[in-house]
Design an enzyme around this catalytic site. Structure first.
Site, short mmCIF file in Angstrom:
data_model
loop_
_atom_site.label_atom_id
_atom_site.label_comp_id
_atom_site.label_asym_id
_atom_site.label_seq_id
_atom_site.Cartn_x
_atom_site.Cartn_y
_atom_site.Cartn_z
N TYR A 16 0.82 -1.23 0.00
CA TYR A 16 0.00 0.00 0.00
C TYR A 16 0.85 1.27 0.00
O TYR A 16 2.06 1.20 0.12
CB TYR A 16 -1.08 -0.01 1.08
N GLU A 17 0.17 2.39 -0.20
CA GLU A 17 0.84 3.69 -0.38
C GLU A 17 1.74 3.70 -1.61
O GLU A 17 2.80 4.32 -1.61
CB GLU A 17 1.69 4.04 0.84
#
Ligand SMILES: Cc1cc2nc3c(=O)[nH]c(=O)nc-3n(C[C@H](O)[C@H](O)[C@H](O)COP(=O)(O)OP(=O)(O)OC[C@H]3O[C@@H](n4cnc5c(N)ncnc54)[C@H](O)[C@@H]3O)c2cc1C
Length: 596
Positions: free
Chosen positions: A439-440
């Site tokens: 994620y990110e």
């Protein structure tokens, strides 16, 4: 049972010797952040993490979140722990005093975040997302939105989310479909479905503020047509209390590999009322504020997991008795020696340790530059610091999360079969660490950001904020005999990095696929050199302390020995990375798609 002790001595070393707390408290606005105060804050934070958050980590993993009738219940103990957390003011530690925050440096907060992520990553997701929402709103929100909502995010009674991902798009946000239509009263009606929304629904706070990416009716295609909106779960009353329910609801939560006590939600927006944050169609710019801070924060998640994994691996390696040392019996009173005597086990432990301590120093240095970029009196110094952070962000995110996963994996390996068993506690770290690489912006996307954006930016100006100080430090260290064995491997690795940079710049100009093919290996090579730089500084400081007879000699001697391991056993990986980079794109692109 897993163990965790916040690494206060190492954090203190990094803050005092690598960053220099005196420099931090010299920044305008940080006069109160004296070494004494920072020390007290970190000690209190350590206590919270060890005594309140850590005991809920494994039980939270076992229980997970519950979803019933559109509501999410966090595991037993989380609500009480969250109350303890916000009542002590931790949420507002680095937030603006104008909104009720304590205005302490971001560096201090990031050190605390490491402890939280070691103790209980799932718990850390809730306040972490709120801080991300705070950052975006503080920078791009109108005064009215800030006055209305920031104090609630700062005191933690309301929480925040980042709603970007949709079922058909994650990396490529240019194709999002969520719509925003003006409601004629200064607000907007938001409609669409977001998936994988961390902390989208939970029972920790009385209201939840969603920051949502959506398209206005006249939006141009692609990322240039995305706007950012603030959408509360409950519409706020005039007195600041949560009022009527808004048109946003949680459709379900995910059953997933790790961070099971962090709710990951499908969020359905149906004519939900929201307000524009920043300018129309400029939502990506605002979202990037949130994402850049969040990328550093995710890197720190990796660091936190690396630390706790290392601690558990060492603890087990001291206790577990198997086999005899190759150099002769070490524990004659016992049926076998502890496994920490075996070279292969030590290699595993030292790998996790050297990466973790190197990452802590590099992370602290990056966080310090965040503070300089915001607070320094001189505009040029602020700009330079900001550019250093920009350059380091993809490296911190990707390298540290790889380190987190690798160290967790090492901890399982050191535990042998017991590591594979849930009760032991370390397999949770592998599962929890895995998402940090995704994620990110996946780590592959971080690498593309580094080679595609950060490298060429302003004719390589960002790059010079790293290359120049590293070059200078190497040159200075060459003059000192006692640093010779440490600086030589670093100088060689640095030369490889410079060569690789030139190669990518040259080949990538002609063929972007060449840059894309080299990206991940290049980020790793860059990261290894950056850690080597941190280790060189740490060795120098440790040697000086020993020579002066100051402090804990055993601590400094261990630093020097770990540095030796890093420089001789890990840093040489830069050679093979360079060879792989030089091999170019052809071996990747040759095989026809149909042949896969
Ligand atoms: C537990 C969890 C929590 C999350 N929390 C949030 C949240 O709070 N808010 C939110 O908005 N999202 C959240 N996400 C979503 C997360 O950010 C995305 O999953 C992530 O950005 C990747 O997007 P994707 O899953 O659609 O993968 P895709 O974009 O489909 O990518 C698949 C693979 O292709 C690669 N790839 C894609 N495009 C390219 C390219 N151009 N070049 C090279 N490689 C490429 C990727 O690196 C990846 O390996 C969360 C996800 C999970 C699982």
């Amino acid at each position: 049972m897993p163990i965790y002790k916040a690494p206060l001595e190492d954090v203190r070393f990094v803050l005092d010797e690598i960053v220099g707390l005196d420099k931090l408290s010299a920044l305008p606005g940080y006069e109160d952040a004296t070494p004494e105060l920072v020390g007290q804050v970190l000690e209190e934070g350590a206590k919270l993490c060890e005594e309140v958050l850590f005991p809920l980590n494994q039980s939270g993993d076992g229980e997970g979140c519950h979803f019933e009738n559109g509501e999410v219940r966090t595991p037993k103990g989380f609500k009480e722990a969250y109350s303890t957390y916000i009542e002590a003011g931790w949420q507002g530690l680095a937030c603006d005093p104008a909104y009720g925050g304590q205005g302490l440096p971001k560096l201090v907060n990031i050190m605390l975040e490491e402890f939280i992520c070691s103790a209980n990553l799932s718990f850390g997701m809730y306040p972490g997302l709120s801080l991300g929402a705070y950052n975006a709103l503080a920078m791009y929100g109108s005064d009215e939105l800030k006055q209305r909502f920031l104090p609630k995010l700062v005191d933690g009674t309301w929480s925040g989310t980042m709603c970007l991902t949709e079922p058909h798009c994650g990396t490529d946000l240019g194709i999002i479909r969520t719509k925003a239509v003006p409601d004629g009263q200064g607000g907007y009606k938001i409609t669409g479905t977001k998936i994988f929304i961390s902390a989208g629904e939970h029972d920790l706070t009385e209201n939840i503020l969603h920051l949502v990416l959506a398209r206005l009716p006249d939006a141009p295609a692609g990322t240039r047509g995305i706007s950012l909106f603030l959408v509360p779960k409950f519409m706020p009353n005039a007195d600041g209390t949560p009022g009527a329910r808004n048109g946003v609801a949680c459709g379900s939560i995910e059953h997933k590999m790790g961070i099971k006590a962090s709710s990951t939600c499908v969020m359905n927006f149906e004519d939900a009322t929201g307000w524009l944050v920043g300018e129309p169609h400029k939502g990506m710019r605002a979202m990037f504020v949130m994402m850049n801070a969040a990328r550093l924060a995710v890197g720190i998640q990796g660091l936190g997991l690396a630390e706790v994994s290392y601690q558990n691996a060492v603890n087990y390696a001291r206790e577990r008795l198997q086999g005899r040392s190759l150099s002769g019996v070490k524990a004659p009173d016992k049926p076998a020696d502890p496994i920490i005597v075996h070279p292969d086990v030590r290699k595993n432990l030292l790998t996790a340790r050297a990466f973790t301590e190197g990452a802590r120093a590099l992370g602290a240095l990056t966080a310090y530059h965040l503070d300089v970029a915001e607070k320094h009196a001189d505009a040029r110094t602020r700009r330079d610091a900001d550019e250093f952070v920009q350059l380091m962000t993809p490296i911190v995110k990707a390298l540290f999360t790889d380190i987190g996963f690798d160290s967790a994996n090492i901890a399982v390996q050191v535990h042998g079969g017991h590591g594979f068993i849930w009760e032991t506690g370390v397999e949770q770290y592998v599962r929890d660490a895995r998402i940090c690489q995704i994620y990110e912006g996946t780590n592959g996307i971080q690498a593309l950001d580094l080679v595609g954006r950060k490298l060429p930016q302003d004719m390589g100006r960002l790059l010079r904020h790293f290359f120049h100080p590293v070059g200078r430090d190497i040159e200075a260290a060459m003059e000192k005999d006692e640093l010779g064995e440490f600086v030589m491997p670093l100088a060689k690795a640095f030369a490889k990095l410079q060569q690789a940079t030139a190669l990518i710049a040259q080949k990538g100009l002609k063929d972007p696929e060449e840059a894309g093919a080299a990206a991940s290996d290049y980020l790793r090579l860059f990261g290894l050199v950056a850690l080597g730089w941190s280790w060189l500084t740490m060795v120098e400081k440790a040697q000086a302390k020993l020579a002066a007879g100051e402090g804990n000699a055993a601590f400094y001697e261990a630093k020097i020995k770990t540095a030796r391991f890093y420089m001789t056993k890990l840093l040489p990986q830069t050679n093979s990375l360079f060879i792989t980079i030089a091999a170019g794109a052809k071996p990747l692109m040759d095989l026809e798609e149909a042949a896969f």
